[in-house]
Design a protein around this motif. Sequence first.
Motif, PDB file in Angstrom:
ATOM      1  N   UNK A  55       0.820  -1.138  -0.122  1.00 56.33           N
ATOM      2  CA  UNK A  55      -0.027   0.199   0.004  1.00 56.33           C
ATOM      3  C   UNK A  55       0.902   1.168  -0.080  1.00 56.33           C
ATOM      4  N   UNK A  56       1.837   1.291   0.685  1.00 55.23           N
ATOM      5  CA  UNK A  56       2.705   2.279   0.953  1.00 55.23           C
ATOM      6  C   UNK A  56       3.448   2.501  -0.412  1.00 55.23           C
ATOM      7  N   UNK A  57       3.785   1.540  -1.152  1.00 55.37           N
ATOM      8  CA  UNK A  57       4.872   1.523  -2.459  1.00 55.37           C
ATOM      9  C   UNK A  57       3.687   2.265  -3.305  1.00 55.37           C
ATOM     10  N   UNK A  58       2.392   1.717  -3.537  1.00 54.16           N
ATOM     11  CA  UNK A  58       1.193   2.313  -4.162  1.00 54.16           C
ATOM     12  C   UNK A  58       0.977   3.870  -4.070  1.00 54.16           C
ATOM     13  N   UNK A  59       1.014   4.161  -2.752  1.00 55.03           N
ATOM     14  CA  UNK A  59       0.656   5.769  -2.580  1.00 55.03           C
ATOM     15  C   UNK A  59       2.027   6.542  -2.864  1.00 55.03           C
ATOM     16  N   UNK A  60       3.005   6.047  -2.979  1.00 53.81           N
ATOM     17  CA  UNK A  60       4.341   6.812  -3.004  1.00 53.81           C
ATOM     18  C   UNK A  60       4.186   6.805  -4.741  1.00 53.81           C
ATOM     19  N   UNK A  61       3.804   5.651  -5.447  1.00 58.67           N
ATOM     20  CA  UNK A  61       3.632   5.756  -6.776  1.00 58.67           C
ATOM     21  C   UNK A  61       2.532   6.693  -7.343  1.00 58.67           C
ATOM     22  N   UNK A  62       1.587   6.767  -6.889  1.00 59.87           N
ATOM     23  CA  UNK A  62       0.404   7.586  -6.824  1.00 59.87           C
ATOM     24  C   UNK A  62       0.981   9.143  -6.912  1.00 59.87           C
ATOM     25  N   UNK A  63       1.548   9.490  -5.868  1.00 58.62           N
ATOM     26  CA  UNK A  63       2.043  10.855  -5.461  1.00 58.62           C
ATOM     27  C   UNK A  63       3.012  10.997  -6.561  1.00 58.62           C
ATOM     28  N   UNK A  64       3.928  10.257  -6.962  1.00 58.62           N
ATOM     29  CA  UNK A  64       4.952  10.699  -7.993  1.00 58.62           C
ATOM     30  C   UNK A  64       4.183  10.971  -9.093  1.00 58.62           C
ATOM     31  N   UNK A  65       3.130  10.200  -9.533  1.00 59.57           N
ATOM     32  CA  UNK A  65       2.492  10.275 -10.940  1.00 59.57           C
ATOM     33  C   UNK A  65       1.622  11.461 -10.766  1.00 59.57           C
ATOM     34  N   UNK A  66       1.111  11.762  -9.726  1.00 59.02           N
ATOM     35  CA  UNK A  66       0.433  13.099  -9.545  1.00 59.02           C
ATOM     36  C   UNK A  66       1.281  14.372  -9.738  1.00 59.02           C
ATOM     37  N   UNK A  67       2.531  14.269  -9.216  1.00 60.24           N
ATOM     38  CA  UNK A  67       3.410  15.332  -9.384  1.00 60.24           C
ATOM     39  C   UNK A  67       3.846  15.326 -10.682  1.00 60.24           C
ATOM     40  N   UNK A  68       4.239  14.198 -11.476  1.00 57.48           N
ATOM     41  CA  UNK A  68       4.638  14.280 -12.878  1.00 57.48           C
ATOM     42  C   UNK A  68       3.577  14.899 -13.762  1.00 57.48           C
ATOM     43  N   UNK A  69       2.145  14.655 -13.206  1.00 61.29           N
ATOM     44  CA  UNK A  69       1.003  15.183 -14.267  1.00 61.29           C
ATOM     45  C   UNK A  69       0.983  16.683 -14.070  1.00 61.29           C
ATOM     46  N   UNK A  70       1.249  17.014 -12.701  1.00 64.77           N
ATOM     47  CA  UNK A  70       0.986  18.486 -12.579  1.00 64.77           C
ATOM     48  C   UNK A  70       2.232  19.162 -13.208  1.00 64.77           C
ATOM     49  N   UNK A  71       3.601  18.688 -13.111  1.00 63.07           N
ATOM     50  CA  UNK A  71       4.468  19.538 -14.068  1.00 63.07           C
ATOM     51  C   UNK A  71       4.207  19.191 -15.462  1.00 63.07           C
ATOM     52  N   UNK A  72       3.489  18.174 -16.174  1.00 64.57           N
ATOM     53  CA  UNK A  72       3.369  18.334 -17.430  1.00 64.57           C
ATOM     54  C   UNK A  72       2.347  19.255 -17.838  1.00 64.57           C
ATOM     55  N   UNK A  73       1.196  19.475 -16.664  1.00 60.70           N
ATOM     56  CA  UNK A  73       0.292  20.564 -17.129  1.00 60.70           C
ATOM     57  C   UNK A  73       1.253  21.916 -17.187  1.00 60.70           C
ATOM     58  N   UNK A  74       1.796  22.163 -16.008  1.00 60.12           N
ATOM     59  CA  UNK A  74       2.529  23.350 -16.066  1.00 60.12           C
ATOM     60  C   UNK A  74       3.300  23.719 -17.278  1.00 60.12           C
ATOM     61  N   UNK A  75       4.049  22.568 -17.606  1.00 59.15           N
ATOM     62  CA  UNK A  75       4.890  22.609 -18.768  1.00 59.15           C
ATOM     63  C   UNK A  75       3.867  23.039 -20.238  1.00 59.15           C
ATOM     64  N   UNK A  76       2.730  22.431 -20.338  1.00 62.34           N
ATOM     65  CA  UNK A  76       1.930  22.854 -21.265  1.00 62.34           C
ATOM     66  C   UNK A  76       1.334  24.171 -21.356  1.00 62.34           C
ATOM     67  N   UNK A  77       1.179  24.846 -20.166  1.00 63.39           N
ATOM     68  CA  UNK A  77       0.866  26.166 -19.962  1.00 63.39           C
ATOM     69  C   UNK A  77       1.966  27.059 -20.452  1.00 63.39           C
TER      70      UNK A  77
END
Length: 144
Positions: A55-77
């Motif tokens: 569960x902890x590994x999946x939560x870390x992976x989820x947080x990393x993916x959310x951060x990556x998505x946020x970074x890509x959205x900022x890059x698109x902007x």
Amino acid sequence: MNELKTKVRKAQYWLRHNLFVFDNIVIIIAGVFCLIWTWGSVSSMTRNWSLAQALMNRQREKARLELEVETLELENEYYLSEEYQELVARKYQGKTLPGESMVYLPDNTDAAKNKHIATPDDETSSVASEMSNFQQWIAFLFGV
């Protein structure tokens, strides 16, 4: 042969009258239940720990993916901003603002590239090598 029969009979008597009495059977059954309960508890704790780690590994992976998505959205902007579009037009199409002129400079020469490379001073290294370690410390601490 009689000795063997006698020994077998003694063993049967001992098992019936000393080992398999009600008190001993209750203690043996209680011991078996305790062992089974302990084994089950340990196995369930092990399973819970491994599930918590997953569960902890999946939560870390989820947080990393959310951060990556946020970074890509900022890059698109940023790519949609006028600043980026102006920089790209200047870089690839040679566009300039009114009143600006482009200046093309030649590539740097070797002398210009090596101008600021640090070279060790021969004078300071020879003086330091002539002084002993103690003298170097005195010179460092007291500025002599």
